[in-house]
Design a protein around this motif. Structure first.
Motif, PDB file in Angstrom:
ATOM      1  N   ASN A   1       0.806  -1.215   0.000  1.00 31.27           N
ATOM      2  CA  ASN A   1       0.000   0.000   0.000  1.00 31.27           C
ATOM      3  C   ASN A   1       0.845   1.274   0.000  1.00 31.27           C
ATOM      4  O   ASN A   1       0.300   2.380   0.079  1.00 31.27           O
ATOM      5  N   ALA A   2       2.145   1.106  -0.096  1.00 31.57           N
ATOM      6  CA  ALA A   2       3.034   2.266  -0.075  1.00 31.57           C
ATOM      7  C   ALA A   2       2.781   3.170  -1.268  1.00 31.57           C
ATOM      8  O   ALA A   2       2.413   2.712  -2.357  1.00 31.57           O
ATOM      9  N   LYS A   3       2.984   4.459  -1.066  1.00 29.92           N
ATOM     10  CA  LYS A   3       2.918   5.424  -2.153  1.00 29.92           C
ATOM     11  C   LYS A   3       4.334   5.813  -2.559  1.00 29.92           C
ATOM     12  O   LYS A   3       5.234   5.894  -1.712  1.00 29.92           O
ATOM     13  N   ILE A   4       4.508   6.065  -3.854  1.00 30.88           N
ATOM     14  CA  ILE A   4       5.829   6.304  -4.415  1.00 30.88           C
ATOM     15  C   ILE A   4       5.883   7.694  -5.035  1.00 30.88           C
ATOM     16  O   ILE A   4       5.027   8.048  -5.853  1.00 30.88           O
ATOM     17  N   ILE A   5       6.892   8.465  -4.653  1.00 29.21           N
ATOM     18  CA  ILE A   5       7.121   9.780  -5.246  1.00 29.21           C
ATOM     19  C   ILE A   5       8.397   9.709  -6.088  1.00 29.21           C
ATOM     20  O   ILE A   5       9.461   9.332  -5.589  1.00 29.21           O
ATOM     21  N   ILE A   6       8.267  10.055  -7.369  1.00 33.29           N
ATOM     22  CA  ILE A   6       9.392  10.033  -8.302  1.00 33.29           C
ATOM     23  C   ILE A   6       9.631  11.449  -8.814  1.00 33.29           C
ATOM     24  O   ILE A   6       8.703  12.099  -9.300  1.00 33.29           O
ATOM     25  N   MET A   7      10.863  11.916  -8.703  1.00 33.23           N
ATOM     26  CA  MET A   7      11.218  13.251  -9.181  1.00 33.23           C
ATOM     27  C   MET A   7      12.149  13.109 -10.383  1.00 33.23           C
ATOM     28  O   MET A   7      13.186  12.451 -10.296  1.00 33.23           O
ATOM     29  N   LEU A   8      11.764  13.722 -11.506  1.00 29.52           N
ATOM     30  CA  LEU A   8      12.528  13.606 -12.747  1.00 29.52           C
ATOM     31  C   LEU A   8      13.031  14.979 -13.186  1.00 29.52           C
ATOM     32  O   LEU A   8      12.300  15.963 -13.107  1.00 29.52           O
ATOM     33  N   ARG A   9      14.246  14.996 -13.688  1.00 32.86           N
ATOM     34  CA  ARG A   9      14.885  16.240 -14.137  1.00 32.86           C
ATOM     35  C   ARG A   9      15.425  16.039 -15.548  1.00 32.86           C
ATOM     36  O   ARG A   9      15.761  14.904 -15.933  1.00 32.86           O
ATOM     37  N   ASP A  10      15.509  17.116 -16.323  1.00 36.69           N
ATOM     38  CA  ASP A  10      16.188  17.043 -17.617  1.00 36.69           C
ATOM     39  C   ASP A  10      17.427  16.173 -17.447  1.00 36.69           C
ATOM     40  O   ASP A  10      18.303  16.465 -16.625  1.00 36.69           O
ATOM     41  N   PRO A  11      17.520  15.037 -18.165  1.00 39.73           N
ATOM     42  CA  PRO A  11      18.590  14.063 -17.906  1.00 39.73           C
ATOM     43  C   PRO A  11      19.995  14.617 -18.107  1.00 39.73           C
ATOM     44  O   PRO A  11      20.944  14.153 -17.451  1.00 39.73           O
ATOM     45  N   ILE A  12      20.132  15.589 -19.007  1.00 37.95           N
ATOM     46  CA  ILE A  12      21.444  16.203 -19.215  1.00 37.95           C
ATOM     47  C   ILE A  12      21.827  17.044 -18.004  1.00 37.95           C
ATOM     48  O   ILE A  12      22.946  16.940 -17.473  1.00 37.95           O
ATOM     49  N   GLU A  13      20.888  17.851 -17.539  1.00 39.09           N
ATOM     50  CA  GLU A  13      21.146  18.685 -16.365  1.00 39.09           C
ATOM     51  C   GLU A  13      21.369  17.821 -15.127  1.00 39.09           C
ATOM     52  O   GLU A  13      22.201  18.144 -14.276  1.00 39.09           O
ATOM     53  N   ARG A  14      20.631  16.712 -15.037  1.00 37.17           N
ATOM     54  CA  ARG A  14      20.782  15.824 -13.887  1.00 37.17           C
ATOM     55  C   ARG A  14      22.172  15.197 -13.854  1.00 37.17           C
ATOM     56  O   ARG A  14      22.832  15.165 -12.810  1.00 37.17           O
ATOM     57  N   ALA A  15      22.635  14.680 -15.003  1.00 40.85           N
ATOM     58  CA  ALA A  15      23.952  14.052 -15.073  1.00 40.85           C
ATOM     59  C   ALA A  15      25.056  15.047 -14.720  1.00 40.85           C
ATOM     60  O   ALA A  15      25.981  14.731 -13.966  1.00 40.85           O
ATOM     61  N   PHE A  16      24.954  16.240 -15.264  1.00 37.64           N
ATOM     62  CA  PHE A  16      25.956  17.269 -14.998  1.00 37.64           C
ATOM     63  C   PHE A  16      25.951  17.669 -13.527  1.00 37.64           C
ATOM     64  O   PHE A  16      26.999  17.802 -12.886  1.00 37.64           O
ATOM     65  N   SER A  17      24.761  17.838 -12.967  1.00 37.72           N
ATOM     66  CA  SER A  17      24.642  18.196 -11.557  1.00 37.72           C
ATOM     67  C   SER A  17      25.240  17.108 -10.663  1.00 37.72           C
ATOM     68  O   SER A  17      25.877  17.409  -9.645  1.00 37.72           O
ATOM     69  N   HIS A  18      25.037  15.862 -11.047  1.00 38.89           N
ATOM     70  CA  HIS A  18      25.580  14.749 -10.272  1.00 38.89           C
ATOM     71  C   HIS A  18      27.106  14.783 -10.286  1.00 38.89           C
ATOM     72  O   HIS A  18      27.759  14.558  -9.268  1.00 38.89           O
ATOM     73  N   TYR A  19      27.672  15.080 -11.452  1.00 31.07           N
ATOM     74  CA  TYR A  19      29.126  15.170 -11.549  1.00 31.07           C
ATOM     75  C   TYR A  19      29.654  16.351 -10.729  1.00 31.07           C
ATOM     76  O   TYR A  19      30.689  16.244 -10.071  1.00 31.07           O
ATOM     77  N   LEU A  20      28.929  17.459 -10.752  1.00 28.63           N
ATOM     78  CA  LEU A  20      29.344  18.609  -9.955  1.00 28.63           C
ATOM     79  C   LEU A  20      29.317  18.295  -8.465  1.00 28.63           C
ATOM     80  O   LEU A  20      30.116  18.831  -7.694  1.00 28.63           O
TER      81      LEU A  20
ATOM     82  N   ILE B   1       5.464   1.663 -12.079  1.00 27.61           N
ATOM     83  CA  ILE B   1       4.055   1.716 -12.495  1.00 27.61           C
ATOM     84  C   ILE B   1       3.477   0.319 -12.623  1.00 27.61           C
ATOM     85  O   ILE B   1       2.343   0.051 -12.210  1.00 27.61           O
ATOM     86  N   SER B   2       4.268  -0.596 -13.192  1.00 28.42           N
ATOM     87  CA  SER B   2       3.817  -1.968 -13.376  1.00 28.42           C
ATOM     88  C   SER B   2       3.513  -2.647 -12.040  1.00 28.42           C
ATOM     89  O   SER B   2       2.535  -3.385 -11.913  1.00 28.42           O
ATOM     90  N   ILE B   3       4.327  -2.385 -11.038  1.00 28.41           N
ATOM     91  CA  ILE B   3       4.189  -3.070  -9.754  1.00 28.41           C
ATOM     92  C   ILE B   3       3.161  -2.382  -8.846  1.00 28.41           C
ATOM     93  O   ILE B   3       2.329  -3.043  -8.218  1.00 28.41           O
ATOM     94  N   PHE B   4       3.190  -1.062  -8.780  1.00 31.53           N
ATOM     95  CA  PHE B   4       2.322  -0.343  -7.836  1.00 31.53           C
ATOM     96  C   PHE B   4       1.033   0.180  -8.458  1.00 31.53           C
ATOM     97  O   PHE B   4       0.055   0.404  -7.746  1.00 31.53           O
ATOM     98  N   GLY B   5       1.034   0.387  -9.780  1.00 33.80           N
ATOM     99  CA  GLY B   5      -0.113   1.004 -10.431  1.00 33.80           C
ATOM    100  C   GLY B   5       0.024   2.519 -10.410  1.00 33.80           C
ATOM    101  O   GLY B   5       0.616   3.102  -9.487  1.00 33.80           O
ATOM    102  N   LYS B   6      -0.536   3.181 -11.416  1.00 37.83           N
ATOM    103  CA  LYS B   6      -0.357   4.630 -11.555  1.00 37.83           C
ATOM    104  C   LYS B   6      -0.957   5.423 -10.396  1.00 37.83           C
ATOM    105  O   LYS B   6      -0.472   6.496 -10.053  1.00 37.83           O
ATOM    106  N   ASP B   7      -2.015   4.905  -9.764  1.00 35.39           N
ATOM    107  CA  ASP B   7      -2.658   5.660  -8.697  1.00 35.39           C
ATOM    108  C   ASP B   7      -1.805   5.748  -7.438  1.00 35.39           C
ATOM    109  O   ASP B   7      -2.046   6.601  -6.579  1.00 35.39           O
ATOM    110  N   LYS B   8      -0.799   4.882  -7.305  1.00 35.80           N
ATOM    111  CA  LYS B   8       0.070   4.892  -6.122  1.00 35.80           C
ATOM    112  C   LYS B   8       1.363   5.665  -6.381  1.00 35.80           C
ATOM    113  O   LYS B   8       2.251   5.673  -5.524  1.00 35.80           O
TER     114      LYS B   8
END
Length: 286
Positions: free
Chosen positions: A91-110, A156-163
């Motif tokens: 019954n857990a709810k999942i929060i996913i945060m997505l960022r422009d993948p280029i900016e994310r990779a660069f930020s991670h390296y920084l 999404i496959s495991i929890f369903g979109k509503d979670k």
């Protein structure tokens, strides 16, 4: 009755606002946030909590009326984590945060530069990677976490979109109040917003010099600091030893090369979540 597992999880992506969101939610009396990056549900998490007893101790002081949250950014990338979390709490709810993948990779390296782990420029690292495509740390921790489609599809496959609640980092940064309000609605909490929304956490900074770099990156000093100093004091010391004025920028060539890597995944994730992502490095997202 004491809860055996958290009610919701912030699973990543790394460098996409998870630290700020964790801090915002931690200010609310209706929510109890576990220690960030405890990593119990992923074997890839550095310094992870391995035993259930230790994990349960992280939220043992939560009161019955509080929602328990846990935030570990590597959970999005680990293909085994969604099933592990589901088996623990379906019954857990999942929060996913997505960022422009280029900016994310660069930020991670920084962040690696900030912590004193890297001194080579991002451009040189990327150039070497494109020539060799070796499965080194640059591949595993900088490039791969910016591929979202397979990871999000699995949740999404495991929890369903509503979670699942997907937050786009750029929207979160632009209108934090709106994004946090949506998250509280997702968690079924009718409460006031936290008061620290104007503060940003985990920003980039350069270590100032060799002595400061040693203090920031040395494992012994980190371990002693965690044991002896409260978090607020550790953050203040780190800020004092860091320079926030000289943040590097991506070159046009780097952006072009990274666009080639991530273009298909961006198209796929946009289609999956049926949302225009408005990522500046990908024209098709507007």
């Amino acid at each position: 009755m004491k809860k055996t597992y958290p009610d919701f999880f912030i699973v990543g992506a790394p460098r996409s606002g998870t630290t700020s969101l964790n801090e915002y939610l931690d200010q609310l009396s209706s929510i109890f946030m576990c220690k960030k990056e405890c990593g119990y549900f992923s074997k890839f998490s550095n310094g992870r909590v391995e035993s259930y007893d230790e994990y349960a101790s992280l939220f043992s002081t939560a009161s019955n009326h509080q929602l328990i949250g846990e935030s570990t950014a590597i959970y999005l990338r680990d293909p085994e984590t969604p099933k592990k979390i589901y088996d623990a709490n379906p019954n857990a709810k999942i929060i996913i945060m997505l960022r422009d993948p280029i900016e994310r990779a660069f930020s991670h390296y920084l962040m690696y530069i900030k912590n004193g782990y890297e001194k080579i420029s991002f451009s040189k690292k990327l150039e070497k990677y494109l020539q060799t495509e070796t499965n080194d740390n640059f591949h595993n921790y900088i490039i791969m976490p910016s591929y979202y489609f397979n990871s999000v599809s699995e949740y999404i496959s495991i929890f369903g979109k509503d979670k699942i609640k997907i937050i786009i980092y750029e929207e979160f940064a632009k209108n934090t109040e709106k994004s946090v309000s949506e998250i509280l609605d997702f968690l079924n909490l009718d409460i006031e917003l936290p008061t620290n929304l104007s503060k940003k956490y985990n920003d980039f900074s350069h270590p100032l010099g060799k002595s400061q770099n040693f203090v920031i990156s040395n494992k012994l000093s980190k371990t002693l600091g965690r044991r002896l100093l409260p978090k607020s004091t550790r953050v203040s010391i780190k800020n004092l030893l860091s320079d926030k004025k000289s943040k590097p920028e991506l070159s046009h060539n780097d952006i072009s090369n990274l666009s080639d890597l991530f273009d298909k995944d961006v198209k796929d994730i946009q289609k999956l979540i049926s949302k225009k992502l408005q990522w500046k490095n990908f024209p098709e997202t507007f």
